[in-house]
Design a protein around this motif. Sequence first.
Motif, PDB file in Angstrom:
ATOM      1  N   SER B 221     -42.183 -59.153  23.911  1.00 40.32           N
ATOM      2  CA  SER B 221     -43.341 -58.456  24.464  1.00 40.32           C
ATOM      3  C   SER B 221     -44.319 -59.524  24.950  1.00 40.32           C
ATOM      4  O   SER B 221     -44.172 -60.697  24.646  1.00 40.32           O
ATOM      5  N   ARG B 222     -45.313 -59.078  25.696  1.00 41.66           N
ATOM      6  CA  ARG B 222     -46.292 -60.005  26.240  1.00 41.66           C
ATOM      7  C   ARG B 222     -46.921 -60.842  25.124  1.00 41.66           C
ATOM      8  O   ARG B 222     -47.038 -62.055  25.217  1.00 41.66           O
ATOM      9  N   ARG B 223     -47.280 -60.173  24.033  1.00 43.33           N
ATOM     10  CA  ARG B 223     -47.953 -60.852  22.934  1.00 43.33           C
ATOM     11  C   ARG B 223     -47.008 -61.876  22.267  1.00 43.33           C
ATOM     12  O   ARG B 223     -47.379 -63.017  22.031  1.00 43.33           O
ATOM     13  N   GLN B 224     -45.766 -61.445  22.028  1.00 42.99           N
ATOM     14  CA  GLN B 224     -44.802 -62.365  21.422  1.00 42.99           C
ATOM     15  C   GLN B 224     -44.583 -63.588  22.304  1.00 42.99           C
ATOM     16  O   GLN B 224     -44.506 -64.708  21.816  1.00 42.99           O
ATOM     17  N   ALA B 225     -44.481 -63.351  23.618  1.00 40.03           N
ATOM     18  CA  ALA B 225     -44.235 -64.458  24.529  1.00 40.03           C
ATOM     19  C   ALA B 225     -45.388 -65.460  24.472  1.00 40.03           C
ATOM     20  O   ALA B 225     -45.182 -66.668  24.454  1.00 40.03           O
ATOM     21  N   VAL B 226     -46.618 -64.939  24.431  1.00 42.29           N
ATOM     22  CA  VAL B 226     -47.782 -65.831  24.371  1.00 42.29           C
ATOM     23  C   VAL B 226     -47.770 -66.624  23.071  1.00 42.29           C
ATOM     24  O   VAL B 226     -47.901 -67.845  23.065  1.00 42.29           O
ATOM     25  N   LEU B 227     -47.573 -65.940  21.954  1.00 39.65           N
ATOM     26  CA  LEU B 227     -47.661 -66.621  20.663  1.00 39.65           C
ATOM     27  C   LEU B 227     -46.507 -67.593  20.454  1.00 39.65           C
ATOM     28  O   LEU B 227     -46.698 -68.683  19.933  1.00 39.65           O
ATOM     29  N   ARG B 228     -45.302 -67.220  20.881  1.00 39.19           N
ATOM     30  CA  ARG B 228     -44.162 -68.080  20.605  1.00 39.19           C
ATOM     31  C   ARG B 228     -43.975 -69.178  21.623  1.00 39.19           C
ATOM     32  O   ARG B 228     -43.452 -70.240  21.311  1.00 39.19           O
ATOM     33  N   HIS B 229     -44.328 -68.904  22.886  1.00 36.82           N
ATOM     34  CA  HIS B 229     -43.982 -69.883  23.917  1.00 36.82           C
ATOM     35  C   HIS B 229     -45.180 -70.542  24.584  1.00 36.82           C
ATOM     36  O   HIS B 229     -45.105 -71.690  24.975  1.00 36.82           O
ATOM     37  N   ALA B 230     -46.273 -69.804  24.730  1.00 34.06           N
ATOM     38  CA  ALA B 230     -47.377 -70.374  25.502  1.00 34.06           C
ATOM     39  C   ALA B 230     -48.268 -71.274  24.642  1.00 34.06           C
ATOM     40  O   ALA B 230     -48.683 -72.340  25.069  1.00 34.06           O
ATOM     41  N   LEU B 231     -48.500 -70.842  23.411  1.00 30.93           N
ATOM     42  CA  LEU B 231     -49.521 -71.496  22.598  1.00 30.93           C
ATOM     43  C   LEU B 231     -49.255 -72.982  22.410  1.00 30.93           C
ATOM     44  O   LEU B 231     -50.117 -73.821  22.650  1.00 30.93           O
ATOM     45  N   ARG B 232     -48.040 -73.314  21.999  1.00 30.31           N
ATOM     46  CA  ARG B 232     -47.758 -74.708  21.695  1.00 30.31           C
ATOM     47  C   ARG B 232     -47.820 -75.568  22.956  1.00 30.31           C
ATOM     48  O   ARG B 232     -48.227 -76.736  22.921  1.00 30.31           O
ATOM     49  N   ASN B 233     -47.401 -74.990  24.077  1.00 30.75           N
ATOM     50  CA  ASN B 233     -47.462 -75.751  25.319  1.00 30.75           C
ATOM     51  C   ASN B 233     -48.896 -75.964  25.789  1.00 30.75           C
ATOM     52  O   ASN B 233     -49.190 -76.948  26.462  1.00 30.75           O
ATOM     53  N   ALA B 234     -49.772 -75.028  25.446  1.00 34.32           N
ATOM     54  CA  ALA B 234     -51.160 -75.157  25.879  1.00 34.32           C
ATOM     55  C   ALA B 234     -51.933 -76.109  24.981  1.00 34.32           C
ATOM     56  O   ALA B 234     -53.068 -76.469  25.266  1.00 34.32           O
ATOM     57  N   LEU B 235     -51.306 -76.509  23.882  1.00 40.88           N
ATOM     58  CA  LEU B 235     -52.016 -77.277  22.877  1.00 40.88           C
ATOM     59  C   LEU B 235     -52.363 -78.702  23.322  1.00 40.88           C
ATOM     60  O   LEU B 235     -53.331 -79.284  22.849  1.00 40.88           O
ATOM     61  N   ILE B 236     -51.554 -79.252  24.226  1.00 37.40           N
ATOM     62  CA  ILE B 236     -51.715 -80.669  24.565  1.00 37.40           C
ATOM     63  C   ILE B 236     -53.105 -80.995  25.125  1.00 37.40           C
ATOM     64  O   ILE B 236     -53.784 -81.855  24.583  1.00 37.40           O
ATOM     65  N   PRO B 237     -53.555 -80.294  26.183  1.00 43.96           N
ATOM     66  CA  PRO B 237     -54.913 -80.582  26.656  1.00 43.96           C
ATOM     67  C   PRO B 237     -55.972 -80.267  25.597  1.00 43.96           C
ATOM     68  O   PRO B 237     -56.989 -80.957  25.519  1.00 43.96           O
ATOM     69  N   VAL B 238     -55.703 -79.257  24.788  1.00 44.33           N
ATOM     70  CA  VAL B 238     -56.675 -78.879  23.762  1.00 44.33           C
ATOM     71  C   VAL B 238     -56.812 -80.002  22.723  1.00 44.33           C
ATOM     72  O   VAL B 238     -57.919 -80.339  22.302  1.00 44.33           O
ATOM     73  N   LEU B 239     -55.681 -80.602  22.362  1.00 46.76           N
ATOM     74  CA  LEU B 239     -55.721 -81.705  21.397  1.00 46.76           C
ATOM     75  C   LEU B 239     -56.557 -82.869  21.924  1.00 46.76           C
ATOM     76  O   LEU B 239     -57.304 -83.497  21.172  1.00 46.76           O
ATOM     77  N   THR B 240     -56.418 -83.145  23.205  1.00 51.35           N
ATOM     78  CA  THR B 240     -57.200 -84.228  23.806  1.00 51.35           C
ATOM     79  C   THR B 240     -58.680 -83.985  23.585  1.00 51.35           C
ATOM     80  O   THR B 240     -59.420 -84.879  23.171  1.00 51.35           O
ATOM     81  N   ILE B 241     -59.112 -82.763  23.863  1.00 52.66           N
ATOM     82  CA  ILE B 241     -60.536 -82.436  23.735  1.00 52.66           C
ATOM     83  C   ILE B 241     -60.956 -82.506  22.267  1.00 52.66           C
ATOM     84  O   ILE B 241     -62.034 -83.011  21.939  1.00 52.66           O
ATOM     85  N   ILE B 242     -60.095 -82.030  21.366  1.00 56.05           N
ATOM     86  CA  ILE B 242     -60.447 -82.073  19.948  1.00 56.05           C
ATOM     87  C   ILE B 242     -60.672 -83.522  19.513  1.00 56.05           C
ATOM     88  O   ILE B 242     -61.639 -83.832  18.813  1.00 56.05           O
ATOM     89  N   GLY B 243     -59.800 -84.415  19.961  1.00 58.18           N
ATOM     90  CA  GLY B 243     -59.957 -85.832  19.625  1.00 58.18           C
ATOM     91  C   GLY B 243     -61.281 -86.378  20.116  1.00 58.18           C
ATOM     92  O   GLY B 243     -62.023 -87.042  19.385  1.00 58.18           O
ATOM     93  N   LEU B 244     -61.612 -86.065  21.363  1.00 60.18           N
ATOM     94  CA  LEU B 244     -62.876 -86.544  21.935  1.00 60.18           C
ATOM     95  C   LEU B 244     -64.060 -85.966  21.169  1.00 60.18           C
ATOM     96  O   LEU B 244     -65.050 -86.655  20.909  1.00 60.18           O
ATOM     97  N   GLN B 245     -63.951 -84.701  20.792  1.00 56.59           N
ATOM     98  CA  GLN B 245     -65.067 -84.045  20.127  1.00 56.59           C
ATOM     99  C   GLN B 245     -65.313 -84.636  18.745  1.00 56.59           C
ATOM    100  O   GLN B 245     -66.448 -84.791  18.328  1.00 56.59           O
ATOM    101  N   PHE B 246     -64.234 -84.980  18.049  1.00 59.60           N
ATOM    102  CA  PHE B 246     -64.427 -85.540  16.722  1.00 59.60           C
ATOM    103  C   PHE B 246     -65.185 -86.856  16.808  1.00 59.60           C
ATOM    104  O   PHE B 246     -66.124 -87.102  16.042  1.00 59.60           O
ATOM    105  N   SER B 247     -64.788 -87.691  17.770  1.00 57.88           N
ATOM    106  CA  SER B 247     -65.482 -88.960  17.947  1.00 57.88           C
ATOM    107  C   SER B 247     -66.960 -88.728  18.227  1.00 57.88           C
ATOM    108  O   SER B 247     -67.822 -89.425  17.705  1.00 57.88           O
ATOM    109  N   PHE B 248     -67.223 -87.743  19.049  1.00 60.66           N
ATOM    110  CA  PHE B 248     -68.625 -87.453  19.385  1.00 60.66           C
ATOM    111  C   PHE B 248     -69.368 -86.949  18.157  1.00 60.66           C
ATOM    112  O   PHE B 248     -70.496 -87.375  17.878  1.00 60.66           O
TER     113      PHE B 248
END
Lengths: 528, 314
Positions: B221-248
């Motif tokens: 289903s749409r929700r399953q596809a997002v949770l199983r496949h999209a989330l982890r792939n979207a994490l990379i740019p998010v991790l970058t920002i988290i790293g920058l934010q912690f330093s700040f």
Amino acid sequence: MISVDHLSLSIHGTPILRDVSFAMQPGRTFGLVGESGSGKSMTALALMQLLPEGFQTSGTASLDGINLLDRPEAEMCALRGNELGMIFQEPMTALNPVRRIGDQVAETLCIHGAAPRRDALKMARQKLDRVGLPQIALDRYPHELSGGQRQRVCIATAIALRPRLLIADEPTTALDVTTQAQILDLLRGLVEEEDMALLLITHDLAVVADMADHVAVMKAGGIVEQGTTHDVLSQQTHPYTRALFEASDHQPRRSTPDMDTGGEALLRVTNTTRHYPGPRIGLFRRGAPVRAVDGVSLGLQTGESLGLVGESGCGKSTLTRAILGLDPIQGGDIRALGYAVSPHMPRENRAGIQVVFQDPYGSFNPRWTVEHLVAEPYHLLPEAPQRDERRTQVAQALEAVGLQSSDMDKYPHEFSGGQRQRIAIARALITHPKILVLDEAVSALDVRVRAQILDLLADLQARMGLSYLFISHDLTVVRAITDRVLVMQAGKIVEEGPTRRVFEAPDHPYTRALLAAAPRLPDYARKD
Amino acid sequence: MLRYILGRLVSLSLSLIVASLVIFTVIEVIPGDPAAFMLGLNADDSTVAALRADLGLDGSRAECYVAWITGMVQGDFGTSYTYRVPVADLVADRLWVSLPLAVLSLILSTLIAFPIGLIAAANRGRAADYGIMGGTQLGIAVPNFWFAMLLVLVFAVNLHWFNAGGFPGWGTPIMALKSLVLPSIALALPQAAILARVMRSALIETLAQDYMRTARAKGLSRRQAVLRHALRNALIPVLTIIGLQFSFLLAGAIIIENVFFLPGLGRLIFQGITQRDLVVVESVTMLLVFAVIVVTFLVDIAYAIADPRLRRRG
């Protein structure tokens, strides 16, 4: 039994499909052919109910009496992957890059409750064996696999639950001919053994002739003709079908080239080698360098059209970049028009050799006008024409490629694919080059447009005395437009000779394998 | 994977060395004499000379640098000129405020950002998306000290749930934690707004990928596809920002620390600068650089965990 009855589709009010009707039998392949935008893929997505937002359908599409068009989403989820499987054109991007292939195949089984995870992985192993990947471990990631292997994984995911209907949307278009032949064989075998119906969507008439029992020809959202493959191909009742066939086999009329074979070659590549640093092994160590181009020699005469064919990864793009003076070479020598070619060559020497790429849209800045785009190579010239003179020159170049001079104030998105390729050719011609490098220049075009561009290229060559280096994986096109052909494999030229001779009596086993793998229209489909 | 980690370690160690050289050069070599700078215009020469000896500036530049680095490696950060105590002690005290504050804010901002980014992406172009985008726009535009004051007004002045400021020390962990709640919310809100927007755009990009269509064709289903496949792939740019934010967050909380009277690293470095306590400034800056590099390293490892394609590269 799958039957589609008077299927019409509109998206946000724009009609996409009208009155599409056809029927499919288990254990049979139904081919859907047509040019891009004809509605082939939308028909498939309508069956899957995976249409873009804002769609509206009418008519029916029934699978054993169940109308797929009015099922609620939850019921469709249960059908997709279970009764309906689908594979797509781009195997490189069709798999999730961060998940193991075994898990991706097993997911189909788990999601439909066919097996708990551990058993699902065992079944995934069997499915991967079935699609011809017994040597690939379940814990590999997609990026570790080739395009053909990835498409096999996609097929394994789609057939894991033995669906009644498998939809294959241009499954081999992105693959090399030898890989294509293997994938088509696999699909053919699956249809027979699993007794499923295959809906094969393709733009390639030869593929459809090879695979399908029944075929429907689509144009502008409707089916113009359908019947058994033999009938449709041999009778070609509808003028559109006939036009497609003529275009796919089109031979541009080329005047016998007025080749100056005795003289010095316009472009001479001598024993050229290009290698890349090998993969890292340790922190400071690397593996043996990759020899992408390995001792290649070739010569291009004035007015000649030289083909370079080979599969992806054979080194033809690397060689092209070296010939254009974009990359340094590690051995040998490249000379064009009397100059040494290298990344450091003076700009004005680059004006004599220009290039047209596969995807003109990707090589155009979307915010530039056509005038700006076409005049861009002028920066190579020490004294480029200015203002009015520049506009006159651009107008002439556009007219030479069959466009209007008034097109120069438009933007690239206002043109069709074929027109954009004409703009790319105009851009290449603006500096009056002697050599045109055509790197898969017609590969992304529909057959009818491709035929027109090939005619244009033949015409330009005759009028301007151009020399072509024609790089392509498409053997039909190379055969149609070149005088001489080089076959490249693993960085080396394995065969070279007049095009006709190489195609009719190939010497090298690799050339023979390539020709054998290329799908060909059956004789009954040839009108002449 | 091991090779990837070693490779990152080597390159980050090099950054650390370069950063230490830059800090050392900026503070000690230009412009003029740090001792004279610390003592002001009217200091007499003997006092300056005494301070120079005190600071260990009486060698060649290279000797000074080596002495500074070896000292720091052994935990000797020098002695603060104004406080007359070892900088290491000063930093340790402050770190026990700043580090928990930063971690708390980061957890909070991530907890806020992930769901709302997800909701916005899943409802792209609908009311929920517009509402969230408007809210995050506001969150980015409004300065965090304004949130801080608002929080103080509501939760300290009116409701008396929290103290308006101050830090009781970790002797009573509950009280210490309680005193960090309002500051970390004030810090987290703008960070969450940025993170949610990054999360949304990363997810929207991922949702358009071919493998999402494959997932749907498998029967997810749409929700399953997002949770199983999209989330982890979207994490990379998010991790970058988290790293920058912690330093700040570690050093950039000066204003919030001031609003809530928290004795954190930001205030220490601010005081060091205003009081020309260059030993403190130098050491704290170096420590922050070190922290940033450690965080970068952790983010790099997180990348490799999220994306198998990175594990092969050196």
